[in-house]
Scaffold this active site. Structure first.
Site: not given
Length: 329
Positions: A18-19, A102, A229
């Site tokens: 969940p970027m 995060c 990523r």
């Protein structure tokens, strides 16, 4: 009901991370089409939902093409989570994830995200609040890091707290908050979490190809891997990992022309979801990722950062096609 949902997630060995600012609806749909077996929304502020923020609400929108898709919530005030959970459930998520990993300054610096690893009692209260509000409707998971820094590696402690509170599974990013995204990934700590709890554990961090995914599974004993990523500008990475995990097959990388076709479809989805004006602003970073590593990409990336119309991106893509016009997607 929770058990059945949990089993379906455990069977998902490849998950999209969940970027924030990246894993929006367009990205999630594309990655699911290329073999991701589950995904999750960008992180949504519980306080934002509590205060009626419209943009926070929009982040929770899920299309059928993304399912099974969860919604990730973050925050530090337990009283804001009931309303956030209530709003999230209206979008029929496959699960609700609590962000405790995060590292961004605007999140962790404000006491949310990875900062909750420094306050296990507060983390426990937030988890309990969410689980009570969900009331078995969907599973609840927690995404964490190994700790705040190298002097406070408490992921095992937090994992046990989460399990005791009723969390269905855990995701562990194998770095501390201080490390941000710098190597190396601490697979030993992920393995320690897996050995300490009886619920599924998903490993996250530097899973970028089939061999790295297999190594993560082998060295940690985890149940699944989460890709972050490595999927930026390369949603096909999921198909590559799946093929390798299945029988060791190493798929060829897409050609420059194929990359451009996928890029155009990605940006078209962005524009469909967000409108061309907003979608093209978002498209600039995605185009730069797709163009990375292709011949002449540096010059084209410089052009991509200023695009404002979809046709401009088509013109960039045309340089990789022998024909004058790119294939319509």
């Amino acid at each position: 009901m929770q058990t059945n949902c949990q089993l379906s997630i455990v069977n998902c060995q490849l998950m999209l991370a969940p970027m924030a600012g990246v894993a929006d609806r367009a990205m999630r749909q594309l990655c699911m089409e290329y073999g991701a077996q589950s995904c999750c929304s960008e992180m949504v502020s519980a306080m934002g939902i509590f205060c009626g923020d419209r943009k926070s609400g929009q982040l929770m929108e899920i299309t059928p093409q993304e399912q099974p898709c969860g919604i990730q919530l973050f925050g530090k005030e337990p009283h804001t989570f009931p309303k956030a959970v209530e709003a999230a459930l209206l979008h029929n998520p496959a699960f609700i994830d609590i962000n405790m990993g995060c590292p961004a300054t605007k999140v962790a610096g404000g006491g949310s995200g990875a900062a909750l690893m420094k306050q296990p009692d507060l983390a426990r209260e937030i988890i309990a609040t969410v689980i009570k509000m969900v009331d078995g409707a969907v599973p609840v998971s927690v995404k964490m890091r190994t700790g705040w820094d190298e002097h406070s590696l408490n992921c095992v402690e937090l994992a046990k707290i989460a399990e005791d509170a009723g969390v269905a599974w855990l995701t562990v990013h194998g770095r501390t908050r201080r490390q941000m995204y710098a190597p190396p990934v601490d697979r030993h700590s992920i393995r320690a979490v897996k050995q300490a709890v009886g619920i599924p554990v998903i490993a996250n961090g530097d899973v970028a190809c089939g061999p790295s995914a297999q190594a993560m599974l082998d060295e940690t004993g985890c149940d699944a891997v989460m890709v972050g990523r490595a999927a930026m500008g390369a949603p096909w990475v999921f198909a590559h990992i799946a093929a390798y995990l299945h029988d060791g097959t190493i798929l060829p990388e897409p050609t420059a022309e194929q990359r451009m076709e996928i890029m155009l479809r990605h940006v078209r989805l962005l524009c469909d979801h967000k409108g061309e004006r907003h979608g093209m602003r978002e498209a600039r970073k995605h185009a730069a990722w797709y163009l990375k590593g292709v011949r002449g990409g540096a010059k084209l990336r410089a052009q991509a950062v200023t695009i404002t119309r979809y046709e401009e991106l088509e013109e960039i893509a045309c340089s990789f096609f022998e024909k004058k016009e790119p294939k319509k997607l």
